[in-house]
Design an enzyme around this catalytic site. Structure first.
Site, PDB file in Angstrom:
ATOM      1  N   PRO A  68      41.351  46.965  33.957  1.00  0.00           N
ATOM      2  CA  PRO A  68      41.871  46.245  35.136  1.00  0.00           C
ATOM      3  C   PRO A  68      41.837  47.013  36.459  1.00  0.00           C
ATOM      4  CG  PRO A  68      43.352  45.973  33.265  1.00  0.00           C
ATOM      5  CD  PRO A  68      42.324  46.986  32.855  1.00  0.00           C
ATOM      6  N   LYS A 111      29.966  47.399  45.714  1.00  0.00           N
ATOM      7  CA  LYS A 111      30.735  46.251  45.199  1.00  0.00           C
ATOM      8  C   LYS A 111      31.780  45.789  46.227  1.00  0.00           C
ATOM      9  CE  LYS A 111      33.202  43.640  42.346  1.00  0.00           C
ATOM     10  NZ  LYS A 111      32.790  42.358  41.858  1.00  0.00           N
TER      11      LYS A 111
END
Ligand code: NAD
Length: 306
Positions: free
Chosen positions: A67, A175
Protein backbone atom coordinates in the site's frame (compact mmCIF):
# COMPACT_ATOMS: atom_id res chain seq x y z
CA UNK A 1 15.03 -24.71 -14.54
CA UNK A 2 11.85 -22.97 -13.42
CA UNK A 3 12.62 -19.53 -12.04
CA UNK A 4 11.23 -18.62 -8.62
CA UNK A 5 9.44 -15.39 -7.79
CA UNK A 6 8.58 -14.35 -4.24
CA UNK A 7 5.49 -12.10 -4.39
CA UNK A 8 4.61 -9.91 -1.37
CA UNK A 9 1.24 -8.09 -1.35
CA UNK A 10 -1.60 -9.89 -3.14
CA UNK A 11 -4.29 -7.19 -3.04
CA UNK A 12 -6.35 -5.72 -5.88
CA UNK A 13 -3.28 -5.22 -8.05
CA UNK A 14 -0.84 -7.82 -6.72
CA UNK A 15 -3.36 -10.68 -6.95
CA UNK A 16 -3.73 -10.32 -10.73
CA UNK A 17 -0.01 -9.69 -11.24
CA UNK A 18 1.01 -12.83 -9.33
CA UNK A 19 -1.55 -14.87 -11.32
CA UNK A 20 0.05 -13.67 -14.58
CA UNK A 21 3.50 -14.72 -13.35
CA UNK A 22 2.13 -18.24 -12.74
CA UNK A 23 0.69 -18.22 -16.29
CA UNK A 24 4.10 -16.98 -17.51
CA UNK A 25 5.76 -20.17 -16.21
CA UNK A 26 7.31 -18.88 -12.96
CA UNK A 27 7.05 -20.72 -9.64
CA UNK A 28 5.40 -18.09 -7.44
CA UNK A 29 5.82 -18.23 -3.65
CA UNK A 30 3.41 -15.62 -2.35
CA UNK A 31 2.65 -13.90 0.95
CA UNK A 32 0.02 -11.42 2.15
CA UNK A 33 -1.19 -10.58 5.65
CA UNK A 34 -4.80 -11.10 4.52
CA UNK A 35 -6.09 -14.71 4.52
CA UNK A 36 -8.64 -13.80 1.80
CA UNK A 37 -5.87 -12.51 -0.49
CA UNK A 38 -3.85 -15.67 0.23
CA UNK A 39 -6.80 -17.92 -0.64
CA UNK A 40 -7.40 -16.12 -3.92
CA UNK A 41 -3.72 -16.35 -4.90
CA UNK A 42 -3.72 -20.07 -4.07
CA UNK A 43 -6.63 -20.58 -6.47
CA UNK A 44 -4.54 -18.87 -9.16
CA UNK A 45 -1.69 -21.36 -8.71
CA UNK A 46 0.60 -19.51 -6.25
CA UNK A 47 2.25 -21.44 -3.42
CA UNK A 48 1.42 -19.62 -0.18
CA UNK A 49 4.27 -19.03 2.27
CA UNK A 50 3.79 -18.64 6.04
CA UNK A 51 5.70 -15.33 6.03
CA UNK A 52 7.48 -12.94 3.67
CA UNK A 53 10.80 -14.32 4.97
CA UNK A 54 9.75 -17.84 4.00
CA UNK A 55 8.55 -16.70 0.55
CA UNK A 56 11.95 -15.27 -0.43
CA UNK A 57 13.98 -18.44 0.32
CA UNK A 58 15.71 -19.46 -2.92
CA UNK A 59 14.00 -16.70 -4.93
CA UNK A 60 15.44 -15.43 -8.22
CA UNK A 61 13.16 -12.38 -8.06
CA UNK A 62 11.25 -10.65 -5.24
CA UNK A 63 8.23 -8.58 -6.33
CA UNK A 64 6.30 -6.40 -3.87
CA UNK A 65 2.97 -4.61 -4.41
CA UNK A 66 2.21 -2.93 -1.08
CA UNK A 67 0.00 0.00 0.00
CA UNK A 68 2.59 2.68 0.86
CA UNK A 69 6.23 3.63 1.50
CA UNK A 70 6.16 3.10 5.27
CA UNK A 71 5.08 -0.52 4.74
CA UNK A 72 7.60 -1.10 1.92
CA UNK A 73 10.42 0.27 4.10
CA UNK A 74 9.37 -1.76 7.13
CA UNK A 75 9.15 -4.96 5.04
CA UNK A 76 12.60 -4.59 3.45
CA UNK A 77 14.58 -2.59 6.03
CA UNK A 78 12.63 -3.59 9.16
CA UNK A 79 11.31 -1.47 11.99
CA UNK A 80 9.84 -1.88 15.48
CA UNK A 81 10.98 -5.49 15.76
CA UNK A 82 10.04 -6.45 12.17
CA UNK A 83 12.84 -8.50 10.65
CA UNK A 84 14.38 -6.90 7.58
CA UNK A 85 13.67 -8.96 4.48
CA UNK A 86 17.00 -7.73 3.10
CA UNK A 87 18.71 -9.99 5.68
CA UNK A 88 17.19 -13.13 4.14
CA UNK A 89 16.80 -12.42 0.40
CA UNK A 90 19.46 -14.31 -1.62
CA UNK A 91 22.31 -12.05 -2.85
CA UNK A 92 21.68 -13.28 -6.41
CA UNK A 93 18.04 -12.13 -6.40
CA UNK A 94 16.62 -8.98 -8.02
CA UNK A 95 14.04 -6.98 -6.04
CA UNK A 96 11.26 -5.20 -7.94
CA UNK A 97 9.06 -2.94 -5.83
CA UNK A 98 5.96 -2.12 -7.89
CA UNK A 99 4.11 -0.17 -5.15
CA UNK A 100 3.48 3.57 -5.63
CA UNK A 101 5.67 5.28 -3.00
CA UNK A 102 7.74 8.47 -2.62
CA UNK A 103 10.92 8.54 -4.73
CA UNK A 104 12.96 9.16 -1.54
CA UNK A 105 11.41 6.11 0.10
CA UNK A 106 12.35 3.99 -2.96
CA UNK A 107 15.89 5.43 -2.83
CA UNK A 108 16.20 4.50 0.89
CA UNK A 109 15.22 0.90 0.15
CA UNK A 110 17.51 0.88 -2.92
CA UNK A 111 20.47 2.11 -0.86
CA UNK A 112 19.83 -0.47 1.88
CA UNK A 113 19.58 -3.21 -0.76
CA UNK A 114 22.85 -2.08 -2.34
CA UNK A 115 24.51 -2.18 1.08
CA UNK A 116 23.24 -5.74 1.49
CA UNK A 117 24.66 -6.63 -1.95
CA UNK A 118 21.24 -7.14 -3.57
CA UNK A 119 19.99 -5.53 -6.81
CA UNK A 120 16.87 -3.33 -6.57
CA UNK A 121 14.59 -1.50 -9.00
CA UNK A 122 11.47 0.55 -8.35
CA UNK A 123 8.83 -0.40 -10.93
CA UNK A 124 5.52 1.39 -10.25
CA UNK A 125 2.67 0.79 -12.67
CA UNK A 126 0.11 2.67 -14.68
CA UNK A 127 -3.16 0.91 -15.41
CA UNK A 128 -5.64 -0.24 -12.80
CA UNK A 129 -6.99 -3.53 -11.52
CA UNK A 130 -8.27 -4.58 -14.98
CA UNK A 131 -4.83 -4.06 -16.56
CA UNK A 132 -3.20 -5.96 -13.66
CA UNK A 133 -5.52 -8.92 -14.31
CA UNK A 134 -5.06 -8.73 -18.10
CA UNK A 135 -1.25 -8.43 -17.92
CA UNK A 136 -1.29 -5.10 -19.78
CA UNK A 137 0.22 -2.75 -17.17
CA UNK A 138 2.76 -0.05 -18.06
CA UNK A 139 5.88 -0.29 -15.87
CA UNK A 140 8.10 2.73 -15.16
CA UNK A 141 11.39 1.38 -13.92
CA UNK A 142 14.13 3.08 -11.90
CA UNK A 143 17.45 1.26 -11.66
CA UNK A 144 20.76 0.65 -13.40
CA UNK A 145 20.59 -0.55 -17.02
CA UNK A 146 21.68 -4.13 -16.22
CA UNK A 147 19.02 -4.50 -13.50
CA UNK A 148 16.42 -3.04 -15.87
CA UNK A 149 17.31 -5.67 -18.50
CA UNK A 150 17.06 -8.41 -15.86
CA UNK A 151 13.74 -6.99 -14.58
CA UNK A 152 12.14 -7.28 -18.03
CA UNK A 153 12.05 -11.09 -17.73
CA UNK A 154 9.63 -10.89 -14.83
CA UNK A 155 7.78 -7.72 -15.94
CA UNK A 156 6.90 -9.00 -19.41
CA UNK A 157 4.15 -11.47 -18.31
CA UNK A 158 2.53 -8.65 -16.30
CA UNK A 159 2.84 -5.72 -18.67
CA UNK A 160 2.39 -4.39 -22.20
CA UNK A 161 4.82 -1.45 -21.95
CA UNK A 162 8.07 -1.36 -19.96
CA UNK A 163 10.11 1.84 -19.70
CA UNK A 164 13.37 2.71 -17.98
CA UNK A 165 12.96 6.19 -16.45
CA UNK A 166 16.47 6.47 -14.96
CA UNK A 167 18.21 5.35 -11.76
CA UNK A 168 16.54 4.09 -8.55
CA UNK A 169 13.61 6.39 -7.64
CA UNK A 170 13.11 7.60 -11.23
CA UNK A 171 10.27 5.15 -11.84
CA UNK A 172 8.37 6.73 -8.93
CA UNK A 173 9.07 10.24 -10.26
CA UNK A 174 7.65 9.24 -13.68
CA UNK A 175 4.57 7.70 -12.05
CA UNK A 176 3.93 10.79 -9.89
CA UNK A 177 4.29 13.17 -12.87
CA UNK A 178 1.95 11.05 -14.99
CA UNK A 179 -0.75 10.84 -12.34
CA UNK A 180 -0.51 14.55 -11.54
CA UNK A 181 -1.12 15.30 -15.22
CA UNK A 182 -4.00 12.80 -15.26
CA UNK A 183 -5.60 14.60 -12.29
CA UNK A 184 -5.16 17.96 -14.00
CA UNK A 185 -6.68 16.96 -17.35
CA UNK A 186 -9.54 15.11 -15.66
CA UNK A 187 -10.46 18.13 -13.51
CA UNK A 188 -10.07 20.42 -16.55
CA UNK A 189 -12.27 18.16 -18.65
CA UNK A 190 -14.97 18.00 -15.95
CA UNK A 191 -14.82 21.79 -15.54
CA UNK A 192 -15.19 22.45 -19.29
CA UNK A 193 -18.03 19.96 -19.68
CA UNK A 194 -19.90 21.45 -16.68
CA UNK A 195 -19.50 24.98 -18.07
CA UNK A 196 -20.91 23.76 -21.39
CA UNK A 197 -23.86 22.00 -19.73
CA UNK A 198 -24.59 25.04 -17.52
CA UNK A 199 -24.78 27.07 -20.72
CA UNK A 200 -27.21 24.72 -22.44
CA UNK A 201 -24.94 22.33 -24.34
CA UNK A 202 -25.49 18.59 -24.59
CA UNK A 203 -22.34 16.98 -23.02
CA UNK A 204 -22.15 14.38 -25.84
CA UNK A 205 -22.20 17.08 -28.50
CA UNK A 206 -19.62 19.18 -26.62
CA UNK A 207 -17.42 16.09 -26.07
CA UNK A 208 -17.50 15.27 -29.81
CA UNK A 209 -16.56 18.86 -30.68
CA UNK A 210 -13.65 18.95 -28.20
CA UNK A 211 -12.45 15.48 -29.30
CA UNK A 212 -11.81 16.97 -32.76
CA UNK A 213 -10.51 20.30 -31.41
CA UNK A 214 -7.51 21.48 -29.43
CA UNK A 215 -9.07 20.50 -26.07
CA UNK A 216 -8.79 16.79 -26.95
CA UNK A 217 -7.14 14.70 -24.20
CA UNK A 218 -7.10 11.17 -22.72
CA UNK A 219 -9.93 11.87 -20.22
CA UNK A 220 -12.21 12.87 -23.11
CA UNK A 221 -11.03 10.04 -25.36
CA UNK A 222 -11.17 7.13 -22.92
CA UNK A 223 -12.82 8.17 -19.67
CA UNK A 224 -15.55 10.78 -20.15
CA UNK A 225 -16.61 11.93 -16.63
CA UNK A 226 -20.27 12.77 -17.47
CA UNK A 227 -22.69 9.86 -16.93
CA UNK A 228 -24.16 8.45 -20.14
CA UNK A 229 -21.77 10.07 -22.62
CA UNK A 230 -19.56 7.00 -22.96
CA UNK A 231 -20.48 3.34 -22.43
CA UNK A 232 -18.56 1.12 -20.02
CA UNK A 233 -16.65 3.87 -18.17
CA UNK A 234 -17.04 4.41 -14.38
CA UNK A 235 -19.13 7.60 -14.98
CA UNK A 236 -21.82 5.42 -16.57
CA UNK A 237 -21.72 2.95 -13.63
CA UNK A 238 -22.35 5.42 -10.79
CA UNK A 239 -18.57 5.96 -10.62
CA UNK A 240 -17.96 2.38 -9.38
CA UNK A 241 -14.72 0.55 -10.24
CA UNK A 242 -11.82 2.30 -11.93
CA UNK A 243 -9.29 4.38 -9.98
CA UNK A 244 -10.43 5.56 -6.56
CA UNK A 245 -10.39 9.20 -5.38
CA UNK A 246 -8.39 8.03 -2.31
CA UNK A 247 -5.62 6.60 -4.53
CA UNK A 248 -5.53 9.75 -6.66
CA UNK A 249 -5.23 11.81 -3.46
CA UNK A 250 -2.37 9.59 -2.30
CA UNK A 251 -0.54 10.13 -5.62
CA UNK A 252 -1.15 13.90 -5.56
CA UNK A 253 0.21 13.96 -1.99
CA UNK A 254 3.37 12.24 -3.29
CA UNK A 255 3.60 14.91 -6.03
CA UNK A 256 3.39 17.63 -3.35
CA UNK A 257 6.15 15.90 -1.33
CA UNK A 258 8.39 15.54 -4.40
CA UNK A 259 7.84 19.22 -5.28
CA UNK A 260 8.96 20.25 -1.78
CA UNK A 261 12.13 18.19 -2.12
CA UNK A 262 12.98 19.66 -5.54
CA UNK A 263 11.54 23.13 -4.73
CA UNK A 264 9.38 22.96 -7.85
CA UNK A 265 6.20 25.03 -8.25
CA UNK A 266 3.21 22.85 -9.07
CA UNK A 267 0.22 25.22 -8.90
CA UNK A 268 -1.94 23.07 -11.18
CA UNK A 269 -1.10 19.90 -9.25
CA UNK A 270 -1.81 21.66 -5.95
CA UNK A 271 -5.16 22.92 -7.25
CA UNK A 272 -6.07 19.43 -8.46
CA UNK A 273 -5.15 17.97 -5.05
CA UNK A 274 -7.34 20.54 -3.29
CA UNK A 275 -10.23 19.86 -5.67
CA UNK A 276 -10.06 16.10 -5.06
CA UNK A 277 -9.79 16.67 -1.30
CA UNK A 278 -12.83 18.98 -1.29
CA UNK A 279 -14.68 16.47 -3.45
CA UNK A 280 -13.80 13.56 -1.10
CA UNK A 281 -15.57 15.35 1.75
CA UNK A 282 -18.49 16.76 -0.29
CA UNK A 283 -22.20 15.92 -0.50
CA UNK A 284 -22.35 14.72 3.12
CA UNK A 285 -20.52 11.43 2.55
CA UNK A 286 -16.99 10.15 1.92
CA UNK A 287 -16.47 10.02 -1.87
CA UNK A 288 -13.03 8.39 -1.47
CA UNK A 289 -14.02 4.98 -2.81
CA UNK A 290 -15.64 6.42 -5.94
CA UNK A 291 -13.75 6.54 -9.23
CA UNK A 292 -11.76 9.75 -9.66
CA UNK A 293 -13.87 10.90 -12.64
CA UNK A 294 -16.61 11.54 -10.02
CA UNK A 295 -14.94 14.96 -9.67
CA UNK A 296 -17.66 15.84 -12.23
CA UNK A 297 -20.24 15.56 -9.40
CA UNK A 298 -18.26 18.13 -7.44
CA UNK A 299 -18.51 20.62 -10.31
CA UNK A 300 -22.20 19.81 -10.86
CA UNK A 301 -22.91 20.29 -7.13
CA UNK A 302 -21.16 23.63 -6.98
CA UNK A 303 -23.18 25.31 -9.71
CA UNK A 304 -24.43 28.67 -8.40
CA UNK A 305 -28.22 29.05 -8.47
CA UNK A 306 -28.20 32.79 -9.17
P1 NAD B 1 -4.54 -3.27 -1.81
O1 NAD B 1 -4.77 -2.59 -0.52
O2 NAD B 1 -5.67 -3.93 -2.52
O3 NAD B 1 -3.38 -4.39 -1.64
C1 NAD B 1 -2.29 -4.27 -0.79
C2 NAD B 1 -2.06 -5.64 -0.15
O4 NAD B 1 -0.88 -5.58 0.66
C3 NAD B 1 -3.20 -6.04 0.78
O5 NAD B 1 -3.72 -7.30 0.37
C4 NAD B 1 -2.54 -6.12 2.17
O6 NAD B 1 -3.07 -7.15 2.99
C5 NAD B 1 -1.10 -6.40 1.78
N1 NAD B 1 -0.14 -6.03 2.84
C6 NAD B 1 -0.09 -4.90 3.57
N2 NAD B 1 0.97 -4.93 4.43
C7 NAD B 1 1.62 -6.10 4.20
C8 NAD B 1 2.77 -6.72 4.73
N3 NAD B 1 3.50 -6.13 5.69
N4 NAD B 1 3.13 -7.94 4.26
C9 NAD B 1 2.40 -8.56 3.30
N5 NAD B 1 1.28 -8.01 2.74
C10 NAD B 1 0.90 -6.82 3.19
O7 NAD B 1 -3.84 -2.17 -2.76
P2 NAD B 1 -3.70 -2.20 -4.36
O8 NAD B 1 -4.87 -1.50 -4.97
O9 NAD B 1 -3.36 -3.59 -4.79
O10 NAD B 1 -2.44 -1.21 -4.54
C11 NAD B 1 -1.11 -1.66 -4.27
C12 NAD B 1 -0.17 -0.58 -4.74
O11 NAD B 1 -0.37 -0.33 -6.14
C13 NAD B 1 -0.36 0.78 -4.04
O12 NAD B 1 0.91 1.32 -3.80
C14 NAD B 1 -1.17 1.59 -5.06
O13 NAD B 1 -0.95 2.98 -4.93
C15 NAD B 1 -0.61 1.05 -6.36
N6 NAD B 1 -1.51 1.18 -7.53
C16 NAD B 1 -2.81 0.86 -7.42
C17 NAD B 1 -3.65 0.98 -8.53
C18 NAD B 1 -5.10 0.63 -8.45
O14 NAD B 1 -5.86 0.97 -9.37
N7 NAD B 1 -5.55 -0.07 -7.41
C19 NAD B 1 -3.13 1.44 -9.76
C20 NAD B 1 -1.78 1.73 -9.84
C21 NAD B 1 -0.96 1.61 -8.72
Amino acid sequence: MTQKVAFIGLGNMGGGMAANLVKGGFEVRAFDLSPAAQAHAKEEGCRIAASAAEAVVGADYVVSMLPNGAIVESVYIGSDGTEALLNVIPKTALILDCSTIAPDSARRVGAAAEKAGIRFVDAPVSGGVAAAAAGTLAFMVGGVESSFEAAKTVLQPMGANIFRAGDVGAGQVAKICNNMLLAIHMTGTAEALQLGMDNGLDPSVLSNIMLKSSGCNWSLQKYNPVPGVMEGVPASKDYQGGFMVDLMLKDLGLAMEASLTSRSSIPMGAAARNLFNLHKHSAGEDQGKKDFSSIQKFYAGNKKSS
